[in-house]
Design an enzyme around this catalytic site. Sequence first.
Site, PDB file in Angstrom:
ATOM      1  N   GLU A 248       0.896  -1.154   0.000  1.00  0.00           N
ATOM      2  CA  GLU A 248       0.000   0.000   0.000  1.00  0.00           C
ATOM      3  C   GLU A 248       0.925   1.191   0.000  1.00  0.00           C
ATOM      4  OE1 GLU A 248      -2.294   0.990   3.616  1.00  0.00           O
ATOM      5  OE2 GLU A 248      -1.905   2.875   2.591  1.00  0.00           O
ATOM      6  N   CYS A 285      -2.801   7.514   5.389  1.00  0.00           N
ATOM      7  CA  CYS A 285      -2.725   7.169   3.960  1.00  0.00           C
ATOM      8  C   CYS A 285      -4.004   7.569   3.243  1.00  0.00           C
ATOM      9  CB  CYS A 285      -2.448   5.681   3.781  1.00  0.00           C
ATOM     10  SG  CYS A 285      -3.215   4.652   5.013  1.00  0.00           S
TER      11      CYS A 285
END
Lengths: 513, 513
Positions: A248, A285
Amino acid sequence: MNHATPDVVSVDARTGEAVEVIGAESTPAEVAALCAAADAAVPALAALGVAGRAALLHDMATELEQDGETILALADRESALGLPRLTGELARTCAQLRFLADVVTEGSHLGVVIDHPDPAAVPPRPDLRRMMVPRGPVAVFGASNFPLAFSVPGGDTASALAAGCPVVVKAHPAHPATSLATYGALRRAAVRAGVPDAVSLVHGQAAGVALVTDPHIAAVAFTGSVRGGRALFDLAAARPEPIPFFGELGSVNPLVVTPAAAAERGASIAEGLLGSFTLGMGQFCTKPGLAFVPAGEHGTALQEALATRGADAPTGTLLTRSILAAYAEGVRELAAQPGVRVLAGAEPRDLAGRATPTVLRVPGAMFSEALTEECFGPVTVLVEYATEEELLALLGRLPGSLTATLHMGEGEEDLPRRVIDVVTRRTGRVVCDGYPTGVAVSWAMNHSGPYPAATDSAHTSVGAAAVQRFLRPIAYQDTPQRLLPPELRDDNPLGVPRRVDGVLAGTATSPTG
Amino acid sequence: MNHATPDVVSVDARTGEAVEVIGAESTPAEVAALCAAADAAVPALAALGVAGRAALLHDMATELEQDGETILALADRESALGLPRLTGELARTCAQLRFLADVVTEGSHLGVVIDHPDPAAVPPRPDLRRMMVPRGPVAVFGASNFPLAFSVPGGDTASALAAGCPVVVKAHPAHPATSLATYGALRRAAVRAGVPDAVSLVHGQAAGVALVTDPHIAAVAFTGSVRGGRALFDLAAARPEPIPFFGELGSVNPLVVTPAAAAERGASIAEGLLGSFTLGMGQFCTKPGLAFVPAGEHGTALQEALATRGADAPTGTLLTRSILAAYAEGVRELAAQPGVRVLAGAEPRDLAGRATPTVLRVPGAMFSEALTEECFGPVTVLVEYATEEELLALLGRLPGSLTATLHMGEGEEDLPRRVIDVVTRRTGRVVCDGYPTGVAVSWAMNHSGPYPAATDSAHTSVGAAAVQRFLRPIAYQDTPQRLLPPELRDDNPLGVPRRVDGVLAGTATSPTG
């Protein structure tokens, strides 16, 4: 003590001072030994069965809670995220371990399918039984920004163990003491379960490289930057036997405000957006890094509200000094792009070493690719669009994101539908009339997205499906009952959900089924 | 006609003569245009819905059958596989299209999960709804050895279209006329469905490279050699935006005969093994290339039976002259390894350009890694093991395979269990008391395995789960009913299987559920 091996040092995030040496960086030989031990632990972890692994995860959560006070103090010292946030994060981390234990206890993740023989089929069909099995040892790279929930005891570790895969974690250098403390809690549970090598911990960048290239490692899970993640992804792909790399990486998380939404509740959106892009000092994020606002009276009012509130937003400490430096540099680069104006925020880094929340604005006509790169920290870029067509064209130019958020008017349908159609191809989660910075741990969560949000958009790192990353299928053909895993035997002793001869167990395929 | 572009030539496999020029190799500009058109076709293919795509697949099968006579004649000319085998392969190809249509009609492949909001959860849970969506355009590389079932109209094309992904196929140079004819049939159905760009066809090695690196391509499916597949895998991984590469490469498919099985039915196993490794002149990805037989009286009898029968096995034409050359070279290399003896087979290539079936034998103590490389064509290597421990150690040294086969004695349990434990970590399918060369198209089939059998062992290229390769998840958070895809709406108008609030629809989670 080998003086060729660098120390691993715990730094106080608020002062930037080194507080203690917690050990030495792992040597290549140590990494190789831990990977071999993890590989040797595969049968023992399998032998625990789903029930045993679920018990192990529950036990790990309990151990973490027992050490909670120590863990929270270390995590706060190393991350400056504050005890309230970290207390919540520890609760989330433990809840996640327990949730994944429940997920695998149900057994649907095994995807059991049984086809009885059919000699009339073309070609004739033998007895075939399929289920998912663990891939093997998994390398997990802890992230800086969630020292618990996306680090040593985080979702990657929990889902790999739930799948039956031993884990070797590479500690994030921003919180080595927290990593060691949480590892200690996990390890106690693993020892008690009789699988001490189910989890181990390594330190240092070289150890990370050694992990990804170790022949015993079957998969990698990573949360971090595009640059670091891509370098490791490339290593994983270049191995003699390539292995999957579930990374990720970066995400700008666009947020769209339609003209109707701006007219109805521009001020409240300005407040919500400020709260979202400064949450945890913008070190999420899923931070909304780009917000598309309409030109005209209501959009301008929203911009002004955000400028005013943004100017009053408090400065704060970032996770590390190097993240602070990267934030300052990133904000300066964004602000230097053609057409960009600073609406709120002075110097991105103040004299006390704290980050200043920043709001930038650019007209849609001046939007450029340089504005689509994630800048970690409390900054967002407002993009002012003149028409719906311009908005849709701009959205079509964005890279992959973890999330895309849409604020619309009451009952509005046409523009929202067109926005959703465009962003669906570029994101892993569409958020309506809310903010993307919360990531619920649940069956339906998807925390993923087209590159660079994730290296493989087919897999999530949060939620029940996270377990799937660490499994692969195997089929048994014409295998006697006595030799089949219990999940595949006719009597289904573990009661796992199954598809038998094309029919999902317990569901009806026709009204009379 | 652009004389810079090489011709695409159809060759008669039996004579090696060029029969006709069927076109020119695709230029980079042509490939780019077809990929862009495929990308533009994504919404139209989505708009067909699952029912429309299922109808398209059924229609494609019908079109293939209508052109069956022409297609079979071309495929036989280009492959020398013979009309009986190819007639079966066409039936399988059409059955596969219809099976995958049925799979997606049920809707479980969408993995629909609905979590209603739960404000009491930690962290609080919004309304979350998850489903799988198409990745985007898929590049498919047809294989030489199944000019229908693993080529233009094969499983990769069928499962990509079933998933909702337009396909650009790279034709295999061994059967360009067959590729063109089958493409024509698929294309008629696509035009009739209003999505003419759902399938297109390119020719030439350079076109293959252009396909894998084209920014519109979202995934690649490949069946072929380790060398060719790995080169394309590396290209896919090195893109600015890496894409998944689902490659089925090489596999030696070990077969184990336990001492008990050799004693009970050695002669019948010899006959079955001969049939399996010479089926289609050994040009199956599941051909048993290594057979582990026990030392001693019964194992020796089995070897002798295979030597006698193998010597009488007819020579045959391989798919192409270059495959024949590689076979001859591969057999010579295997035969030259230390300890290897030729039990059956003379020159691997006879004067008429036909391949000779070959049986080799090596003592377990002399087994080497060079014997684990797949040799395409009618050759198998018998490995004589002295003890159970030697057998298990040898199996532990094998690379990943698509299949592992075990012949055991009536009711035998201990050794089979140990063999299965070892091979489960190295294979995608365990076959008991049978042969691996049949690959049924069904819900439970798995055609995959650890590298080099597959580049990602989590995905099968045959069976219902093949569709999963071309899907990725997306979650919708707090999205109004009016904006949700029908599969995610509360009223479930399409009746797809779903998990709601953690409970699989239609299944009970407790005796009272």
